[in-house]
Design an enzyme around this catalytic site. Structure first.
Site, PDB file in Angstrom:
ATOM      1  N   HIS A  79     -24.632 -41.452 -31.607  1.00 25.60           N
ATOM      2  CA  HIS A  79     -23.657 -40.496 -32.151  1.00 25.60           C
ATOM      3  C   HIS A  79     -24.355 -39.438 -33.031  1.00 25.60           C
ATOM      4  O   HIS A  79     -24.103 -39.337 -34.231  1.00 25.60           O
ATOM      5  CB  HIS A  79     -22.549 -41.222 -32.940  1.00 25.60           C
TER       6      HIS A  79
ATOM      7  N   ARG B  39     -15.570 -38.512 -27.847  1.00 22.56           N
ATOM      8  CA  ARG B  39     -15.106 -39.752 -28.455  1.00 22.56           C
ATOM      9  C   ARG B  39     -15.157 -40.890 -27.433  1.00 22.56           C
ATOM     10  O   ARG B  39     -14.700 -40.726 -26.282  1.00 22.56           O
ATOM     11  CB  ARG B  39     -13.668 -39.608 -28.955  1.00 22.56           C
TER      12      ARG B  39
ATOM     13  N   GLU C 239     -17.552 -48.294 -30.973  1.00 21.94           N
ATOM     14  CA  GLU C 239     -18.660 -47.869 -31.826  1.00 21.94           C
ATOM     15  C   GLU C 239     -18.703 -48.645 -33.149  1.00 21.94           C
ATOM     16  O   GLU C 239     -17.655 -48.825 -33.761  1.00 21.94           O
ATOM     17  CB  GLU C 239     -18.448 -46.371 -32.107  1.00 21.94           C
TER      18      GLU C 239
HETATM   19  C1  GLV Z   1     -18.308 -36.076 -35.159  1.00 23.76           C
HETATM   20  O1  GLV Z   1     -18.194 -36.832 -34.245  1.00 23.76           O
HETATM   21  C2  GLV Z   1     -17.288 -35.194 -35.653  1.00 23.76           C
HETATM   22  O2  GLV Z   1     -16.097 -35.344 -35.331  1.00 23.76           O
HETATM   23  O3  GLV Z   1     -17.648 -34.314 -36.445  1.00 23.76           O
END
Ligand code: GLV
Length: 326
Positions: A285, A238, A267
């Site tokens: 991501h 994250r 983000e």
């Molecule tokens: C992606 O970042 C998730 O949490 O699945």
């Protein structure tokens, strides 16, 4: 009348198909987050919603959705949902654990080796026509074998990253809220250390922790100051865990040698200074973006919705709700 399910963005068909066989389903066609008033309009009469991380689901929104029974997040993380507010209103919250472990650890490992072996620089160099012959001095990187990886967060994904690094003959150190059980430590050949020791001893640091108030800005200017000079940072967890401006400074000053990022503090915005640095690898991501993982996430979210709407306990309630009776 059939219950209605709102899918807040396009997701792989497998889950949508399962839901369409049983319920009235609508899929919002855009990937951009909806304005709060649009969310309210779309969700107000729904029995279930499948949400993504960009969909903020909080008390004011839940108050407008009296018939909502379940929020099935299409992600393992669920920091976009106010779970306490959902709980108070009797709305179940589920996520997609376990099915994206390999995919996400693979991307973290890919970032690591891409940085240490300068793969992006080498690709650009070759495409520019600069390859004129085998050169003993060309694009030398750092070998992983014999170096130390420091893993922050030893859950499913952290453990899988440890296995991958071990296979490349790295030494494994980790920091976690609590040490993992000794059998797991032994199997992974991993040693628990304090965060300060991890920062001081790791040649590369890889983050695999969830976004919580405790992990926000865990890696800030003070942490960079404690890192081994010339270390690398990998973040496929994250963005908020890393203070991005401090990261840009640590890279600019040469304190750390490179960073591989799949996630960002703001983000989808990315700190401008990072965009021009050639020792930084930036991904959009895509940690869980394998066909296998994304299909399993879609199917899992759908199965959670089906269970809830058929009066059964959904299999993947978030940990805060896991002991709810059916
Ligand atoms: C992606 O970042 C998730 O949490 O699945």
């Amino acid at each position: 009348m059939k219950p209605t399910v709102f899918i807040a963005h396009p997701i792989p068909e497998i889950g949508i198909d399962r839901l369409r066989k049983r319920f009235e389903v609508s899929v919002h066609p855009e990937i951009r987050p909806m304005a709060p008033e649009v969310m309210i309009r779309k969700m107000a009469d729904c029995s279930a919603v499948i949400s993504l991380l960009c969909d903020r689901i909080d008390a004011p929104l839940l108050d407008q959705c009296p018939g909502l029974k379940i929020i099935a997040n299409h992600a393992v993380g669920y920091e976009n949902i106010d779970v306490a507010a959902a709980n108070e209103r009797g709305v179940l919250v589920t996520h997609t654990p376990g099915v994206l472990t390999h995919a996400t650890a693979e991307i973290a490992f890919a970032l690591l080796i891409t940085l240490t072996r300068r793969i992006i620089e080498a690709d650009r160099f070759t495409r520019k026509g600069l390859f004129i012959g085998w050169d003993p001095l060309l694009l030398r990187g750092d070998e992983l074998a014999g170096r130390t990886i420091g893993i922050i967060g030893m859950g499913r994904i952290g453990r899988d990253m440890a296995r991958k690094c071990r296979a490349f003959d790295m030494t494994i150190l980790y920091h976690n809220r609590h040490p993992v059980d000794s059998e797991t430590e032994k199997a992974l050949d991993a040693r628990y250390v304090s965060l300060d020791e991890l920062l001081a001893r790791s040649d590369a640091l890889s983050i695999h922790a969830p976004a919580t108030p405790e992990t926000r800005h865990l890696i800030d200017a003070a942490a960079f100051a404690k890192m081994k000079p010339g270390a690398y940072l990998i973040n496929a967890a994250r963005g908020e865990i890393v203070h991005e401006a401090a990261l840009a400074e640590a890279l600019a000053s040469g304190k750390i040698k490179g960073a591989g990022l799949d996630v960002y503090e703001f983000e989808p915005k990315i700190t401008e200074a990072l965009l021009d640095m050639k020792n930084v690898v930036l991904l959009p991501h895509i940690g869980s973006a394998t066909r296998e993982a994304r299909d399993r996430m879609s199917a899992m979210a759908a199965d959670n919705v089906i269970a809830a709407l058929e009066g059964r306990k959904p299999p993947n309630l978030v940990p805060e709700m896991a002991d709810l009776s059916p």
